[in-house]
Every structure is written in structure tokens, then in C-alpha cells.
Design an enzyme around this catalytic site. Sequence first.
Site, mmCIF file in Angstrom:
data_model
loop_
_atom_site.group_PDB
_atom_site.id
_atom_site.type_symbol
_atom_site.label_atom_id
_atom_site.label_comp_id
_atom_site.label_asym_id
_atom_site.label_seq_id
_atom_site.Cartn_x
_atom_site.Cartn_y
_atom_site.Cartn_z
ATOM 1 C CE1 TYR A 1 -4.328 -1.985 5.140
ATOM 2 C CE2 TYR A 1 -3.186 -0.283 4.865
ATOM 3 C CZ TYR A 1 -3.815 -1.165 4.261
ATOM 4 O OH TYR A 1 -4.330 -1.248 2.785
ATOM 5 C CB SER B 1 -0.749 0.154 1.336
ATOM 6 O OG SER B 1 -1.437 1.217 1.584
HETATM 7 P P1 NAD Z 1 -11.466 -6.208 0.032
HETATM 8 O O1 NAD Z 1 -11.905 -6.197 1.200
HETATM 9 O O2 NAD Z 1 -12.307 -5.722 -1.233
HETATM 10 O O3 NAD Z 1 -10.961 -7.689 -0.217
HETATM 11 C C1 NAD Z 1 -10.308 -8.263 0.577
HETATM 12 C C2 NAD Z 1 -10.053 -9.771 0.434
HETATM 13 O O4 NAD Z 1 -9.307 -10.288 1.308
HETATM 14 C C3 NAD Z 1 -11.432 -10.470 0.173
HETATM 15 O O5 NAD Z 1 -11.392 -11.299 -0.875
HETATM 16 C C4 NAD Z 1 -11.599 -11.134 1.700
HETATM 17 O O6 NAD Z 1 -12.650 -11.939 1.626
HETATM 18 C C5 NAD Z 1 -10.024 -11.443 1.744
HETATM 19 N N1 NAD Z 1 -9.856 -11.922 3.192
HETATM 20 C C6 NAD Z 1 -10.203 -10.929 4.187
HETATM 21 N N2 NAD Z 1 -9.778 -11.726 5.343
HETATM 22 C C7 NAD Z 1 -9.229 -12.982 5.105
HETATM 23 C C8 NAD Z 1 -8.680 -14.014 5.642
HETATM 24 N N3 NAD Z 1 -8.661 -14.055 7.086
HETATM 25 N N4 NAD Z 1 -8.483 -15.177 4.881
HETATM 26 C C9 NAD Z 1 -8.459 -14.977 3.922
HETATM 27 N N5 NAD Z 1 -9.014 -13.964 2.931
HETATM 28 C C10 NAD Z 1 -9.433 -13.053 3.713
HETATM 29 O O7 NAD Z 1 -10.433 -5.326 0.213
HETATM 30 P P2 NAD Z 1 -9.391 -4.776 -1.201
HETATM 31 O O8 NAD Z 1 -9.635 -3.239 -1.245
HETATM 32 O O9 NAD Z 1 -9.590 -5.617 -2.396
HETATM 33 O O10 NAD Z 1 -7.724 -5.146 -0.518
HETATM 34 C C11 NAD Z 1 -6.903 -5.989 -0.899
HETATM 35 C C12 NAD Z 1 -5.640 -5.522 -0.777
HETATM 36 O O11 NAD Z 1 -5.125 -4.411 -1.181
HETATM 37 C C13 NAD Z 1 -5.321 -5.423 0.878
HETATM 38 O O12 NAD Z 1 -3.891 -6.160 1.021
HETATM 39 C C14 NAD Z 1 -5.389 -4.114 1.070
HETATM 40 O O13 NAD Z 1 -4.701 -3.636 2.205
HETATM 41 C C15 NAD Z 1 -4.613 -3.567 -0.082
HETATM 42 N N6 NAD Z 1 -4.961 -2.121 -0.413
HETATM 43 C C16 NAD Z 1 -6.100 -1.681 -0.828
HETATM 44 C C17 NAD Z 1 -6.488 -0.428 -1.110
HETATM 45 C C18 NAD Z 1 -7.628 0.271 -1.481
HETATM 46 O O14 NAD Z 1 -7.950 1.445 -1.713
HETATM 47 N N7 NAD Z 1 -8.724 -0.573 -1.772
HETATM 48 C C19 NAD Z 1 -5.350 0.376 -1.152
HETATM 49 C C20 NAD Z 1 -3.921 0.158 -0.852
HETATM 50 C C21 NAD Z 1 -3.694 -1.410 -0.621
#
Ligand code: NAD
Length: 274
Positions: free
Chosen positions: A169, A156
Site C-alpha cells: 500500500y 493517502s
Molecule cells: P472502500 O473500500 O470503501 O471503497 C473502495 C472502492 O474501490 C469500492 O467502490 C470498491 O468496489 C472499489 N474497488 C475495489 N477493488 C476494485 C477493482 N479491482 N476494480 C474496481 N473497483 C474496485 O475504500 P475507501 O476507504 O473509500 O478508499 C478509497 C480510496 O481512498 C483508496 O484508494 C484508499 O486507498 C484511499 N484512502 C482511504 C482512506 C480511508 O481512511 N478510508 C485513507 C487514505 C486513502
Amino acid sequence: MNMQSIQPATARSRALAGRSAIVTGSTSGIGLGIARALAAEGASVMLNGFGDADDIARTRGALAEEFGVRVCYSDADMSKPEQVAAMVRTAEAKFGSVDVLVNNAGIQHVAPIEEFPAGKWDAILAINLSSAFHAIRAAVPGMKTRGWGRIVNVASAHGHVASPFKSAYVAAKHAVLGLTKVVALELAEHGVTANAVCPGYVWTPLVEKQIEEQARAHNIPRDQIVRDVLLKKQPNKRFSTVEEIGATVVFLCSAGAATITGASINVDGGWTAE
Ligand code: NAD
């Protein structure tokens, strides 16, 4: 340089045909975008994450049909080390190899440090950081044996900079970058690269929900919430898309990225340039 290796796009075969990938946390959001992008390039994909069983089955079927690849699913809980290792073993048994490992699963909790629940700290460190360690540990022996592998950790902008109230985080994402560098060094002579992708704000269902909630809570138009609250730190004032993150991961898995290792690629509209 071998000029013959440069082909017009129309003549090129899919870059990851014959390869197999695991994308953790790919039942939604960024992970699903990455899984789609890898499948579109011909990779067999193991999906992972939580969600409604029927929805997941539909996603599997749709990906397999659209891209003509094998798609399977693991319900492994990324907070459980033994389940993470078992997921890798299952993918190896089903596909014959795990060539691409994308550690993407992640959760968030926002609270001042003195009120931050200890249990949330443990869960965020387990899912956002330790699961990557356990998955890499399990997948590396096969990659080394085959002399080819691509490890991509979804970190991130918070892997580089901090924001208040996100202690666990930010700590986990900074640590993911450290882990990425160590793995890159250890595997540098084995044909295996390890890199991180650092998104800023990405438009996912999770973020869409936040926009609606904040717009209601502050009684401010949605566009203003997006611009002045959510995207305050993102100079280009727009969300990245899951397709853009997927394309970055595909690039890191491509032949052109063979000597990129230990790097972190910011996909953040300029956030961390400030
Ligand atoms: P999201 O909530 O849409 O998806 C998260 C995924 O992780 C889902 O498929 C969920 O079921 C899974 N998950 C959660 N806990 C779990 C567990 N214990 N075991 C297995 N699967 C699990 O989130 P996202 O926004 O798509 O984020 C995905 C990644 O990208 C994360 O690592 C997040 O930190 C990173 N990220 C997101 C953003 C953003 O703006 N959305 C920005 C920077 C980084």
C-alpha cells in the site's frame, strides 16, 4: 484580474456543468463521496466499482435525480488493464468526453513483509497504482484535443509517510505521487492538471467495520479505539469525511485551481505535518 469572474455564490452556475467525469471505485466510501460532490456541481458521472447490482442501480438513480445529471456505471475491474481502457472509451462514447478522471479505487492488506502474500502485492500494485496509469493513458488524448482536463489521484498520507505492515500500500501510494508529477509536467501546456489528494483516516463503512471489530477484540470502548488506536497518528483526533474529500476534488477541478498541478493536497488532520 477579471473582477467580473468573481460572483456571489447565489448567482454562480454549477462549476462543472457540461463536464463529464469518471470516478473509479465509487460504489462506496470516498469514491462515492467524490462522485456526489462532482454531480452536485453539475458533472455527468460514470461510477465504477464492485457491489450489489440493485444497490448500484439505486445509487445511480438517486444521484441522477438529486442533481439532474447523467450517471452511468462501469463494472470494469481495475486490476485488468484492458478493462480500464475500455471503461474510458465507454465513458467517452456515452458522454462525448472524459473531462475529469478521478483514480480512487484501492484495496489494502496488512502483514509483515516476510509474510506478505505475493499475490496481494501484485493486486495492490495493480489496483492502487497501475489502474491510474492505464486510465490516464486512455483519457489523456481526448483531454489534450479539447485543451481541458482534470486528473485527480486519490493517494493517502501513506503517499508521504510509512506505517509498518503496509508494504504494498505504501509503495503504491508513494508511486502514485510520482506518477502524478510526471503527468502534470507532460500536460502542463495543454490545459490539463494532475494532482493528488492525500487523505488521512476517512470515516467510511470500511473504517466503521474496523472500529467495531477492534472494540470487540480488545474489549475497549469504541471511542477509545478511535482515539488511541485508529487516530493515534491524526493530530486533530477526528476522521475526515467523504464530503471533505469530495470538496477537495471539486476545488481541484474548479477554475480557481487551474494553475495547481503536480501537487498533493493533504487532507489528514495534520498527520504528515509531524
Ligand atoms: P472502500 O473500500 O470503501 O471503497 C473502495 C472502492 O474501490 C469500492 O467502490 C470498491 O468496489 C472499489 N474497488 C475495489 N477493488 C476494485 C477493482 N479491482 N476494480 C474496481 N473497483 C474496485 O475504500 P475507501 O476507504 O473509500 O478508499 C478509497 C480510496 O481512498 C483508496 O484508494 C484508499 O486507498 C484511499 N484512502 C482511504 C482512506 C480511508 O481512511 N478510508 C485513507 C487514505 C486513502
